[in-house]
Write a protein that holds these residues in place. Structure first.
Motif, mmCIF file in Angstrom:
data_model
loop_
_atom_site.group_PDB
_atom_site.id
_atom_site.type_symbol
_atom_site.label_atom_id
_atom_site.label_comp_id
_atom_site.label_asym_id
_atom_site.label_seq_id
_atom_site.Cartn_x
_atom_site.Cartn_y
_atom_site.Cartn_z
ATOM 1 N N ASP A 144 0.841 -1.195 0.000
ATOM 2 C CA ASP A 144 0.000 0.000 0.000
ATOM 3 C C ASP A 144 0.875 1.243 0.000
ATOM 4 O OD1 ASP A 144 -1.961 1.904 0.293
ATOM 5 O OD2 ASP A 144 -2.259 1.544 2.434
ATOM 6 N N ARG A 145 0.687 2.107 -1.013
ATOM 7 C CA ARG A 145 1.392 3.383 -1.083
ATOM 8 C C ARG A 145 0.347 4.488 -1.102
ATOM 9 N NH1 ARG A 145 6.526 3.545 -2.522
ATOM 10 N NH2 ARG A 145 6.378 5.369 -1.199
ATOM 11 N N SER A 146 -0.303 4.725 0.006
ATOM 12 C CA SER A 146 -1.423 5.665 0.046
ATOM 13 C C SER A 146 -0.997 7.112 -0.154
ATOM 14 C CB SER A 146 -2.160 5.540 1.384
ATOM 15 O OG SER A 146 -1.286 5.790 2.464
ATOM 16 N N ASN A 147 0.330 7.382 -0.141
ATOM 17 C CA ASN A 147 0.783 8.754 -0.378
ATOM 18 C C ASN A 147 0.940 9.059 -1.863
ATOM 19 O OD1 ASN A 147 2.965 7.157 -0.910
ATOM 20 N ND2 ASN A 147 4.455 8.417 0.158
ATOM 21 N N GLY A 148 0.598 8.099 -2.721
ATOM 22 C CA GLY A 148 0.619 8.350 -4.153
ATOM 23 C C GLY A 148 1.893 7.940 -4.851
ATOM 24 N N ASP A 149 2.941 7.569 -4.096
ATOM 25 C CA ASP A 149 4.165 7.118 -4.740
ATOM 26 C C ASP A 149 3.927 5.768 -5.412
ATOM 27 O OD1 ASP A 149 5.444 9.339 -3.910
ATOM 28 O OD2 ASP A 149 6.460 8.415 -2.205
ATOM 29 N N ILE A 150 4.789 5.425 -6.337
ATOM 30 C CA ILE A 150 4.623 4.195 -7.111
ATOM 31 C C ILE A 150 5.660 3.177 -6.667
ATOM 32 C CG2 ILE A 150 4.674 3.191 -9.425
ATOM 33 C CD1 ILE A 150 3.863 5.916 -10.496
ATOM 34 N N GLU A 151 5.193 1.978 -6.353
ATOM 35 C CA GLU A 151 6.127 0.916 -6.016
ATOM 36 C C GLU A 151 6.737 0.361 -7.293
ATOM 37 O OE1 GLU A 151 3.630 -3.191 -5.909
ATOM 38 O OE2 GLU A 151 3.477 -1.909 -4.165
ATOM 39 N N GLN A 152 7.878 -0.285 -7.163
ATOM 40 C CA GLN A 152 8.592 -0.817 -8.318
ATOM 41 C C GLN A 152 8.775 -2.309 -8.127
ATOM 42 O OE1 GLN A 152 12.458 0.895 -8.831
ATOM 43 N NE2 GLN A 152 12.458 0.602 -11.022
ATOM 44 N N ARG A 153 8.175 -3.094 -9.027
ATOM 45 C CA ARG A 153 8.339 -4.538 -8.949
ATOM 46 C C ARG A 153 9.770 -4.895 -9.303
ATOM 47 N NH1 ARG A 153 4.115 -6.458 -6.205
ATOM 48 N NH2 ARG A 153 4.802 -8.507 -6.866
ATOM 49 N N GLU A 154 10.341 -5.851 -8.597
ATOM 50 C CA GLU A 154 11.744 -6.184 -8.795
ATOM 51 C C GLU A 154 12.010 -6.685 -10.205
ATOM 52 O OE1 GLU A 154 15.065 -8.261 -6.037
ATOM 53 O OE2 GLU A 154 13.338 -9.494 -6.500
ATOM 54 N N GLU A 155 11.059 -7.444 -10.787
ATOM 55 C CA GLU A 155 11.297 -7.989 -12.114
ATOM 56 C C GLU A 155 11.264 -6.916 -13.193
ATOM 57 O OE1 GLU A 155 6.953 -8.980 -10.995
ATOM 58 O OE2 GLU A 155 8.913 -8.803 -10.038
ATOM 59 N N ASP A 156 10.688 -5.731 -12.855
ATOM 60 C CA ASP A 156 10.630 -4.644 -13.823
ATOM 61 C C ASP A 156 11.759 -3.645 -13.634
ATOM 62 O OD1 ASP A 156 8.330 -5.742 -14.822
ATOM 63 O OD2 ASP A 156 7.027 -4.566 -13.522
ATOM 64 N N ARG A 157 12.565 -3.833 -12.595
ATOM 65 C CA ARG A 157 13.596 -2.852 -12.285
ATOM 66 C C ARG A 157 14.740 -2.949 -13.278
ATOM 67 N NH1 ARG A 157 17.647 -3.268 -8.003
ATOM 68 N NH2 ARG A 157 16.622 -5.220 -7.514
ATOM 69 N N GLU A 158 15.169 -1.812 -13.819
ATOM 70 C CA GLU A 158 16.276 -1.776 -14.759
ATOM 71 C C GLU A 158 17.580 -1.832 -13.981
ATOM 72 O OE1 GLU A 158 14.581 0.782 -18.501
ATOM 73 O OE2 GLU A 158 15.656 1.808 -16.907
ATOM 74 N N GLU A 159 18.539 -2.557 -14.537
ATOM 75 C CA GLU A 159 19.840 -2.651 -13.901
ATOM 76 C C GLU A 159 20.605 -1.355 -14.110
ATOM 77 O OE1 GLU A 159 20.900 -5.006 -12.059
ATOM 78 O OE2 GLU A 159 19.178 -6.317 -12.329
ATOM 79 N N SER A 160 21.416 -1.012 -13.122
ATOM 80 C CA SER A 160 22.260 0.168 -13.228
ATOM 81 C C SER A 160 23.700 -0.249 -13.020
ATOM 82 C CB SER A 160 21.867 1.216 -12.177
ATOM 83 O OG SER A 160 20.550 1.654 -12.400
ATOM 84 N N ALA A 161 24.589 0.444 -13.670
ATOM 85 C CA ALA A 161 26.007 0.155 -13.499
ATOM 86 C C ALA A 161 26.439 0.563 -12.107
ATOM 87 C CB ALA A 161 26.820 0.920 -14.544
ATOM 88 N N PRO A 162 27.439 -0.138 -11.513
ATOM 89 C CA PRO A 162 27.914 0.241 -10.184
ATOM 90 C C PRO A 162 28.370 1.686 -10.171
ATOM 91 C CG PRO A 162 28.811 -1.884 -10.855
ATOM 92 C CD PRO A 162 28.109 -1.306 -12.054
ATOM 93 N N GLY A 163 27.859 2.438 -9.187
ATOM 94 C CA GLY A 163 28.241 3.832 -9.064
ATOM 95 C C GLY A 163 27.551 4.747 -10.042
ATOM 96 N N SER A 164 26.608 4.224 -10.817
ATOM 97 C CA SER A 164 25.930 5.045 -11.810
ATOM 98 C C SER A 164 24.478 5.210 -11.431
ATOM 99 C CB SER A 164 26.035 4.394 -13.193
ATOM 100 O OG SER A 164 25.216 5.076 -14.114
ATOM 101 N N THR A 165 23.931 6.384 -11.686
ATOM 102 C CA THR A 165 22.519 6.632 -11.430
ATOM 103 C C THR A 165 21.741 6.730 -12.732
ATOM 104 O OG1 THR A 165 22.925 9.017 -11.376
ATOM 105 C CG2 THR A 165 23.012 7.833 -9.279
ATOM 106 N N ILE A 166 22.360 6.330 -13.842
ATOM 107 C CA ILE A 166 21.696 6.409 -15.133
ATOM 108 C C ILE A 166 20.864 5.161 -15.334
ATOM 109 C CG2 ILE A 166 22.022 6.606 -17.623
ATOM 110 C CD1 ILE A 166 24.710 7.882 -17.071
ATOM 111 N N PRO A 167 19.524 5.279 -15.407
ATOM 112 C CA PRO A 167 18.705 4.083 -15.604
ATOM 113 C C PRO A 167 18.961 3.463 -16.965
ATOM 114 C CG PRO A 167 17.389 6.068 -15.853
ATOM 115 C CD PRO A 167 18.742 6.506 -15.362
ATOM 116 N N GLY A 168 18.840 2.145 -17.017
ATOM 117 C CA GLY A 168 18.996 1.449 -18.278
ATOM 118 C C GLY A 168 20.431 1.226 -18.696
ATOM 119 N N TRP A 169 21.386 1.488 -17.788
ATOM 120 C CA TRP A 169 22.792 1.267 -18.100
ATOM 121 C C TRP A 169 23.083 -0.228 -18.117
ATOM 122 C CZ3 TRP A 169 26.678 4.543 -19.424
ATOM 123 C CH2 TRP A 169 27.958 4.022 -19.416
#
Length: 213
Positions: A144-169
């Motif tokens: 439940d995220r009643s404050n309106g934020d969106i949860e992220q399913r683990e299987e949908d999470r994009e991998e990121s390179a170590p030390g990188s904040t660029i999604p889809g790396w």
């Protein structure tokens, strides 16, 4: 021998302080104030009571096993909280880096700074701390995220390179398209040539001063 490993033993209601590696909480209505500790074990002895951290730094992990209320007050900083007991409420008004949930009916609320919540198992859980990144493992129940934020399913999470904040790396390069292979016979085709002198042995037909072979 076990007692020697425990630096702060909280077995009666009251306010405690100190420093060390391990603290054990076995009573409700206790406060750890102005302490610096590595790990804290909140046992089932707390029951449905409350355990509070004030102006305390936890460099390791708080392990919550009972169905209690754990309050991280303003001024307290915690590296990690692991919840393995059902019916636990965690109130974050201080700063917490990570909370991991392996239980059901766990409520995480507050107005503090919470970076990430990993819900690995359980149902009926809720996270209402604004700005928290909630990652739900495959097979875990809806959060439940009643404050309106969106949860992220683990299987949908994009991998990121170590030390990188660029999604889809890493970014995949565009496919290499090879140029079409030209028919070599087309390159060598000779439509017509003009003969300046007679070429011995060539049987030619002349049209308009030009000879086609």
């Amino acid at each position: 021998m076990i007692d020697r490993l425990i630096d702060i033993f909280i077995n009666k209601p009251g306010i405690y302080s100190g420093s060390g590696r391990i603290a054990v909480v076995k009573t409700p209505d206790a406060v750890l104030d102005g302490a610096e500790i590595r790990d804290i074990f909140v046992t089932e002895g707390v029951g449905t009571g409350e355990f509070t951290l004030r102006n305390t730094k936890v460099t390791g992990t708080i392990y919550v096993n009972g169905g209690s209320l754990v309050t991280i007050a303003a001024g307290a900083t915690v590296n990690k909280i692991e919840v393995s007991g059902n019916n636990v409420e965690v109130v974050v008004n201080g700063k917490v880096d990570t909370i991991t949930v392996n239980a059901s009916n766990v409520s995480i609320s507050g107005e503090g700074d919470l970076a990430t919540v990993f819900v690995e198992s359980g149902t009926g859980n809720s996270v209402t701390v604004s700005g928290a990144n909630v990652i739900v493992a495959e097979g875990a129940g809806q959060v439940d995220r009643s404050n309106g934020d969106i949860e992220q399913r683990e299987e949908d999470r994009e991998e990121s390179a170590p030390g990188s904040t660029i999604p889809g790396w890493p970014i995949k390069p565009p496919p290499i398209v090879s140029p079409p292979i030209t028919d070599p016979y087309e390159i060598c085709t000779i439509d017509e040539i003009e003969l300046i002198d007679d070429i011995p042995g060539v049987d030619s037909r002349t049209f308009g001063g030009k000879t086609q072979l």
